[in-house]
Design a protein around this motif. Structure first.
Motif, mmCIF file in Angstrom:
data_model
loop_
_atom_site.group_PDB
_atom_site.id
_atom_site.type_symbol
_atom_site.label_atom_id
_atom_site.label_comp_id
_atom_site.label_asym_id
_atom_site.label_seq_id
_atom_site.Cartn_x
_atom_site.Cartn_y
_atom_site.Cartn_z
ATOM 1 N N LEU A 171 -23.377 -6.303 44.075
ATOM 2 C CA LEU A 171 -23.101 -4.980 44.646
ATOM 3 C C LEU A 171 -22.337 -4.083 43.667
ATOM 4 O O LEU A 171 -22.135 -2.909 43.939
ATOM 5 C CB LEU A 171 -22.284 -5.127 45.939
ATOM 6 C CG LEU A 171 -22.929 -5.947 47.049
ATOM 7 C CD1 LEU A 171 -21.922 -6.209 48.160
ATOM 8 C CD2 LEU A 171 -24.160 -5.232 47.573
ATOM 9 N N LEU A 172 -21.898 -4.669 42.552
ATOM 10 C CA LEU A 172 -21.085 -3.951 41.573
ATOM 11 C C LEU A 172 -21.869 -3.664 40.297
ATOM 12 O O LEU A 172 -22.923 -4.256 40.059
ATOM 13 C CB LEU A 172 -19.856 -4.781 41.200
ATOM 14 C CG LEU A 172 -18.848 -5.080 42.306
ATOM 15 C CD1 LEU A 172 -17.793 -6.058 41.802
ATOM 16 C CD2 LEU A 172 -18.209 -3.798 42.799
ATOM 17 N N HIS A 173 -21.295 -2.792 39.484
ATOM 18 C CA HIS A 173 -21.747 -2.556 38.116
ATOM 19 C C HIS A 173 -20.606 -2.991 37.210
ATOM 20 O O HIS A 173 -19.453 -3.101 37.645
ATOM 21 C CB HIS A 173 -22.045 -1.069 37.907
ATOM 22 C CG HIS A 173 -23.220 -0.593 38.705
ATOM 23 N ND1 HIS A 173 -24.491 -0.564 38.200
ATOM 24 C CD2 HIS A 173 -23.314 -0.143 39.978
ATOM 25 C CE1 HIS A 173 -25.324 -0.111 39.111
ATOM 26 N NE2 HIS A 173 -24.633 0.155 40.222
ATOM 27 N N ALA A 174 -20.913 -3.232 35.943
ATOM 28 C CA ALA A 174 -19.873 -3.620 34.985
ATOM 29 C C ALA A 174 -18.727 -2.606 35.061
ATOM 30 O O ALA A 174 -18.951 -1.403 35.146
ATOM 31 C CB ALA A 174 -20.444 -3.686 33.580
ATOM 32 N N GLY A 175 -17.512 -3.129 35.078
ATOM 33 C CA GLY A 175 -16.328 -2.288 35.227
ATOM 34 C C GLY A 175 -15.885 -2.162 36.684
ATOM 35 O O GLY A 175 -14.840 -1.592 36.965
ATOM 36 N N GLY A 176 -16.680 -2.712 37.601
ATOM 37 C CA GLY A 176 -16.373 -2.603 39.024
ATOM 38 C C GLY A 176 -15.405 -3.658 39.520
ATOM 39 O O GLY A 176 -15.261 -4.725 38.931
ATOM 40 N N LYS A 177 -14.759 -3.323 40.622
ATOM 41 C CA LYS A 177 -13.820 -4.237 41.269
ATOM 42 C C LYS A 177 -14.082 -4.208 42.769
ATOM 43 O O LYS A 177 -14.406 -3.158 43.334
ATOM 44 C CB LYS A 177 -12.369 -3.821 41.027
ATOM 45 C CG LYS A 177 -11.936 -3.892 39.593
ATOM 46 C CD LYS A 177 -10.489 -3.454 39.440
ATOM 47 C CE LYS A 177 -10.072 -3.494 37.985
ATOM 48 N NZ LYS A 177 -8.659 -3.103 37.814
ATOM 49 N N ALA A 178 -13.910 -5.357 43.422
ATOM 50 C CA ALA A 178 -14.129 -5.446 44.861
ATOM 51 C C ALA A 178 -13.323 -6.594 45.445
ATOM 52 O O ALA A 178 -12.853 -7.481 44.724
ATOM 53 C CB ALA A 178 -15.617 -5.657 45.166
ATOM 54 N N VAL A 179 -13.180 -6.560 46.751
ATOM 55 C CA VAL A 179 -12.637 -7.679 47.509
ATOM 56 C C VAL A 179 -13.806 -8.191 48.352
ATOM 57 O O VAL A 179 -14.449 -7.422 49.069
ATOM 58 C CB VAL A 179 -11.464 -7.248 48.416
ATOM 59 C CG1 VAL A 179 -10.958 -8.441 49.220
ATOM 60 C CG2 VAL A 179 -10.341 -6.643 47.585
ATOM 61 N N LEU A 180 -14.092 -9.492 48.228
ATOM 62 C CA LEU A 180 -15.197 -10.115 48.949
ATOM 63 C C LEU A 180 -14.641 -11.042 50.021
ATOM 64 O O LEU A 180 -13.729 -11.827 49.762
ATOM 65 C CB LEU A 180 -16.080 -10.919 47.991
ATOM 66 C CG LEU A 180 -16.608 -10.179 46.765
ATOM 67 C CD1 LEU A 180 -17.371 -11.136 45.855
ATOM 68 C CD2 LEU A 180 -17.474 -9.005 47.184
#
Length: 165
Positions: free
Chosen positions: A123-132
């Motif tokens: 769901l992300l692109h390089a440089g992305g951050k998320a909480v799963l």
């Protein structure tokens, strides 16, 4: 005319009776401590599995049970199923217990990860951050792994550093 009046009385009596039965049934159904008016069972299950953090309106939920909150979408390449990625991560339980973390960016194949983490990283692109928010079905399931109790919901804070072909 008598026939019309009789049908009207019958229909009215049936409607009143059905309404009373419906109210009576509703009262019985809501009487138990586990059934409260306005309580969304999915929401309650998420809170039980992941804690109050999972109730944040910014968290989106997939049909698989995977929850995710995109912190930074990233602007580089997006990983596909066969990709290898370089990432930082912290894995924890709802009580805050950290069970794993990268000390520096690690390179891994998406196919070698937990299903929930692999899907979430896509769901992300390089440089992305998320909480799963990874439910047991997409995590370790009924197995106890490295001190993680069986049927545990896992929370991963991930940073997708790079996508490698």
């Amino acid at each position: 005319m008598k026939r019309t009046a009789a049908v009207f009385v019958f229909v009215a009596a049936t409607a009143v009776s059905a309404g009373w039965i419906g109210c009576s049934r509703a009262a019985r159904d809501d009487a138990g401590p586990e059934k409260k008016i306005g309580v969304d069972p999915a929401r309650a299950a998420r809170e039980a599995m992941f804690g109050a953090e999972a109730l944040d309106p910014a968290v989106q939920w997939r049909a698989s049970g995977l929850g995710y909150r995109i912190l930074v979408p990233g602007d580089g390449a997006a990983p596909s199923v066969g990709a290898r990625v370089r990432m930082n991560y912290v894995g924890r339980l709802k009580d805050g217990t950290v069970f794993d973390r990268s000390k520096q960016p690690v390179e891994m194949a998406l196919s070698g990860m937990l299903a929930g983490m692999s899907t979430g990283l896509q769901l992300l692109h390089a440089g992305g951050k998320a909480v799963l928010f990874v439910p047991p079905e997409l995590g370790y399931g009924t197995h106890q792994v490295a001190g993680i109790p069986p049927n545990s919901g896992l929370i991963f804070e991930v940073e997708l550093v790079a996508v490698n072909p």
